[in-house]
Design a protein around this motif. Structure first.
Motif, short mmCIF file in Angstrom:
data_model
loop_
_atom_site.label_atom_id
_atom_site.label_comp_id
_atom_site.label_asym_id
_atom_site.label_seq_id
_atom_site.Cartn_x
_atom_site.Cartn_y
_atom_site.Cartn_z
N PRO A 1 1.08 66.41 -0.59
CA PRO A 1 2.51 66.26 -0.94
C PRO A 1 3.46 66.75 0.16
O PRO A 1 4.58 66.27 0.25
CB PRO A 1 2.65 67.10 -2.21
CG PRO A 1 1.30 67.03 -2.84
CD PRO A 1 0.32 67.04 -1.69
N GLN A 2 3.00 67.69 0.99
CA GLN A 2 3.84 68.16 2.08
C GLN A 2 3.98 67.12 3.20
O GLN A 2 4.87 67.25 4.04
CB GLN A 2 3.27 69.45 2.68
CG GLN A 2 3.43 70.68 1.78
CD GLN A 2 2.87 71.92 2.43
OE1 GLN A 2 1.68 72.02 2.69
NE2 GLN A 2 3.74 72.87 2.71
N GLN A 3 3.12 66.11 3.20
CA GLN A 3 3.11 65.12 4.28
C GLN A 3 3.63 63.74 3.85
O GLN A 3 3.59 62.80 4.63
CB GLN A 3 1.69 64.97 4.82
CG GLN A 3 1.13 66.22 5.49
CD GLN A 3 -0.35 66.13 5.73
OE1 GLN A 3 -1.15 65.95 4.81
NE2 GLN A 3 -0.74 66.23 6.99
N VAL A 4 4.10 63.63 2.62
CA VAL A 4 4.61 62.35 2.11
C VAL A 4 6.13 62.47 1.94
O VAL A 4 6.61 63.35 1.22
CB VAL A 4 3.94 61.96 0.77
CG1 VAL A 4 4.48 60.62 0.29
CG2 VAL A 4 2.43 61.91 0.93
N PHE A 5 6.88 61.58 2.61
CA PHE A 5 8.34 61.66 2.65
C PHE A 5 8.97 60.40 2.08
O PHE A 5 8.38 59.32 2.10
CB PHE A 5 8.81 61.85 4.10
CG PHE A 5 8.51 63.20 4.69
CD1 PHE A 5 9.50 64.17 4.77
CD2 PHE A 5 7.24 63.49 5.16
CE1 PHE A 5 9.21 65.41 5.32
CE2 PHE A 5 6.95 64.73 5.71
CZ PHE A 5 7.94 65.69 5.79
N ASN A 6 10.20 60.56 1.60
CA ASN A 6 11.03 59.42 1.21
C ASN A 6 12.46 59.70 1.64
O ASN A 6 12.93 60.84 1.56
CB ASN A 6 10.98 59.18 -0.30
CG ASN A 6 11.94 58.09 -0.76
OD1 ASN A 6 12.82 58.33 -1.59
ND2 ASN A 6 11.81 56.89 -0.22
N ILE A 7 13.15 58.67 2.13
CA ILE A 7 14.56 58.81 2.48
C ILE A 7 15.31 57.59 1.94
O ILE A 7 14.73 56.53 1.70
CB ILE A 7 14.77 58.94 4.02
CG1 ILE A 7 14.20 57.72 4.76
CG2 ILE A 7 14.13 60.20 4.55
CD1 ILE A 7 15.21 56.65 5.04
N ASP A 8 16.62 57.76 1.76
CA ASP A 8 17.44 56.64 1.30
C ASP A 8 18.87 56.86 1.74
O ASP A 8 19.33 58.00 1.90
CB ASP A 8 17.37 56.51 -0.22
CG ASP A 8 17.95 55.18 -0.71
OD1 ASP A 8 17.94 54.22 0.08
OD2 ASP A 8 18.40 55.12 -1.86
N GLU A 9 19.60 55.75 1.92
CA GLU A 9 21.00 55.80 2.29
C GLU A 9 21.87 55.77 1.02
O GLU A 9 21.49 55.14 0.02
CB GLU A 9 21.39 54.62 3.19
CG GLU A 9 20.69 54.59 4.52
CD GLU A 9 19.30 53.96 4.46
OE1 GLU A 9 18.93 53.42 3.39
OE2 GLU A 9 18.60 54.01 5.47
N THR A 10 23.02 56.40 1.09
CA THR A 10 23.97 56.35 -0.01
C THR A 10 25.38 56.48 0.52
O THR A 10 25.61 57.16 1.54
CB THR A 10 23.69 57.47 -1.04
OG1 THR A 10 24.61 57.33 -2.15
CG2 THR A 10 23.89 58.85 -0.44
N GLY A 11 26.33 55.84 -0.13
CA GLY A 11 27.73 56.00 0.23
C GLY A 11 28.32 57.21 -0.46
O GLY A 11 27.88 57.62 -1.54
N LEU A 12 29.31 57.80 0.17
CA LEU A 12 30.00 58.96 -0.41
C LEU A 12 31.50 58.82 -0.19
O LEU A 12 31.95 58.67 0.95
CB LEU A 12 29.50 60.27 0.22
CG LEU A 12 30.19 61.54 -0.30
CD1 LEU A 12 29.78 61.82 -1.74
CD2 LEU A 12 29.86 62.75 0.59
N PHE A 13 32.27 58.86 -1.29
CA PHE A 13 33.72 58.93 -1.17
C PHE A 13 34.08 60.40 -1.02
O PHE A 13 34.23 61.13 -2.00
CB PHE A 13 34.38 58.33 -2.42
CG PHE A 13 34.17 56.84 -2.54
CD1 PHE A 13 34.96 55.96 -1.81
CD2 PHE A 13 33.20 56.31 -3.36
CE1 PHE A 13 34.78 54.59 -1.90
CE2 PHE A 13 33.00 54.95 -3.46
CZ PHE A 13 33.79 54.09 -2.72
#
Length: 532
Positions: A188-200
């Motif tokens: 679990p320390q070697q599995v990553f996820n990223i995502d983009e999001t907008g912020l007002f």
């Protein structure tokens, strides 16, 4: 006898072979050429490596600004060649349209193909009038073909479109992921996820008088307070990545004299505040890969990792070729909202923390006779302050929250559930309902926070009851004493923040000091309420 003129010798033009056909160069190849130029490769070497003519490579370098503009306009990965430049009006229209769609979703209003096409045409006509004669030649019919390409660029899922196929793909994918993890031997320390999001970043709940005043002011544009963040971490929850922030301007006035590498975020600019392929590829190579290497070394893990991404247009398909130690896997299309970990609570929780911190700061900085009014403070709230609040809000997310959001895609790695997100939402509602904000209502806050459905987070602070002081008991902390002491702390922290070139260091000190004196701030607020 005089010799006559000899036979006519054919000129060079007649000796040339047949004209070669011109070969279309893909946008991806053009961006690769520009990337190699930026890394210092010579023109002839680039031409030889990519199998291009030297003159072609030189031409790409000359037209680099135009090529980047097309890349930033979110050209889809499926495009095979760059046939023409997108018009300025068209690019601005799609940017504003995407913001409008996000607003509709936040307010849970239905959107369908016809509504979006009508809105697109009205925005296009309005922008043409703003640009004057220079834009009159541009035409736009909001055709079904355009709409299909727009949906692909912005990953739009409409309320009138069934998601049965997406649900089925999401149901099957965890088994696929388990096999990938088992074959690669990832923890679990070697599995990553990223995502983009907008912020007002400068938007308050509707119907607060500050929000109403801003919207009624001349020249107000919602897009001016928008930026894009890339957030992510690992499944264990012990490694949160430094946020990537994309802002429309490279050098806003608020950042004058500030060293960008020392910011608590990775600062990048794009006139549409989108994460483009070139920005994402640079982030992957220069930030993600080194961060993974450090993380593995610190935890005595083998230097390898698995990165799980959605199929957004800005995620290049060739990332696997850029690192021998990181495997990249893409989720099935249209499953991001259903199973992607960052979309199962991390992003929603972060936004709730950001709004809570902004409201607390607003009240704290304006509470006092000699303090600025709420209107004055809000007008001075700039992108540098927002960056600080983004970093602090991201820091507040607990490892349990970062781990719990993997339940749908990899339940075996989740240790325990965290508490309900309702706690943070209720505290934000309580702050927004403060009399200083005017007529804010609970549904305004819920609407602003409802852009993502969140998995829970932990936390919550117990309030210390204030008892009546016993007469004659020395000494006594009065409201005046507390206000004076807290003011000195705030002034000292402000001096450090404004003058320390290392932004991360000053934020760390501010976090520690504010955490240590939080009991006094709470006591001060209780005394003020009791006095009223």
């Amino acid at each position: 006898m005089e010799k006559g003129p000899g036979p006519k010798v054919p000129g060079k033009r007649l000796l040339r072979g047949p004209k070669r056909d011109r070969k279309s160069i893909t946008l991806h190849v053009k961006l690769e050429v520009l990337r190699r130029f930026e890394e210092g490769e010579k023109l002839t070497q680039i031409a030889k490596t990519l199998g291009l003519a030297t003159s072609t490579v030189a031409s790409i370098r000359v037209n680099r600004e135009k090529i980047r503009a097309n890349s930033q306009a979110a050209t889809p990965l499926s495009a095979t060649q760059l046939t023409r430049c997108r018009g300025v009006v068209m690019g601005n229209m799609e940017r504003l349209l995407s913001l409008w769609i996000e607003d509709q979703k936040q307010q849970q209003l239905p959107i369908n193909t016809m509504l979006i096409q009508e809105k697109a045409k009205s925005l296009f006509e309005a922008l043409k009038q703003e640009h004057g004669e220079s834009a009159q030649a541009e035409t736009f019919g909001a055709s079904n073909g355009w709409f299909a390409r727009f949906k692909a660029r912005h990953n739009v899922l409409l309320t009138d479109e069934p998601a049965v196929a997406d649900t089925e793909a999401a149901r099957r994918y965890p088994d696929t992921l388990r096999k990938i993890i088992a074959d690669g031997g990832y923890t679990p320390q070697q599995v990553f996820n990223i995502d983009e999001t907008g912020l007002f970043w400068k938007r308050l709940p509707e119907r607060t008088f500050v929000s109403l005043e801003d919207r009624a002011g001349p020249g107000f544009k919602a897009s001016k307070d928008h930026l894009t963040l890339l957030l992510g971490g690992n499944a264990a929850g012990d490694c949160k990545l430094k946020p990537l922030l994309v802002y429309p301007s490279e050098n806003p006035r608020a950042l004058k004299g500030c060293s960008k590498p020392s910011l608590p975020v990775i600062w990048r600019s794009n006139r549409n505040d989108w994460v483009t392929m070139s920005i994402f590829q640079e982030w992957f190579t220069n930030f993600f890969c080194p961060a993974v290497e450090r993380h593995c070394a610190e935890n005595q893990l083998p230097h390898k990792a698995l990165l799980i991404l959605d199929s957004a247009p800005c995620h290049p398909a060739h990332l696997d070729d850029l690192s021998a130690n990181i495997r990249v896997e893409f989720l099935p299309k249209n499953t991001s909202a259903l199973i992607q970990p960052m979309n199962q609570g991390v992003i929603a929780t972060f936004k709730a923390f950001y709004l809570k911190r902004t409201l607390c700061q607003l009240l704290q900085e304006t509470d006092g006779d000699e303090k600025p009014s709420i209107r004055e403070f809000w007008r001075s709230y700039n992108i540098m302050t927002a960056v600080d609040n983004i970093a602090e809000s991201w820091q507040e997310l607990k490892p349990a929250t970062m781990n719990a959001v993997w339940r749908k895609i990899w339940p075996e790695c989740v240790r325990a559930s965290s508490e309900a997100e309702a706690q943070i939402q209720q505290s934000v509602v309580a702050l927004a309902s403060h009399s200083a904000f005017g007529v804010a209502a609970e549904d305004d806050v819920v609407r602003l926070l409802r852009s993502h459905e969140g998995d829970p987070l932990g936390g919550g602070r117990e309030e210390e009851p204030l008892g009546a002081p016993s007469p004659g008991t020395p000494p006594e902390l009065t409201t005046k004493h507390l206000a004076e002491a807290l003011s000195h702390f705030d002034q000292g922290l402000q001096i450090l923040t404004e003058n320390d070139p290392n932004r991360e260091r000053s934020l760390k000190v501010r976090r520690g000091v504010n955490g240590a004196i939080s009991c006094y701030r709470e006591l001060y607020r209780e005394k003020k309420r009791g006095a009223k």
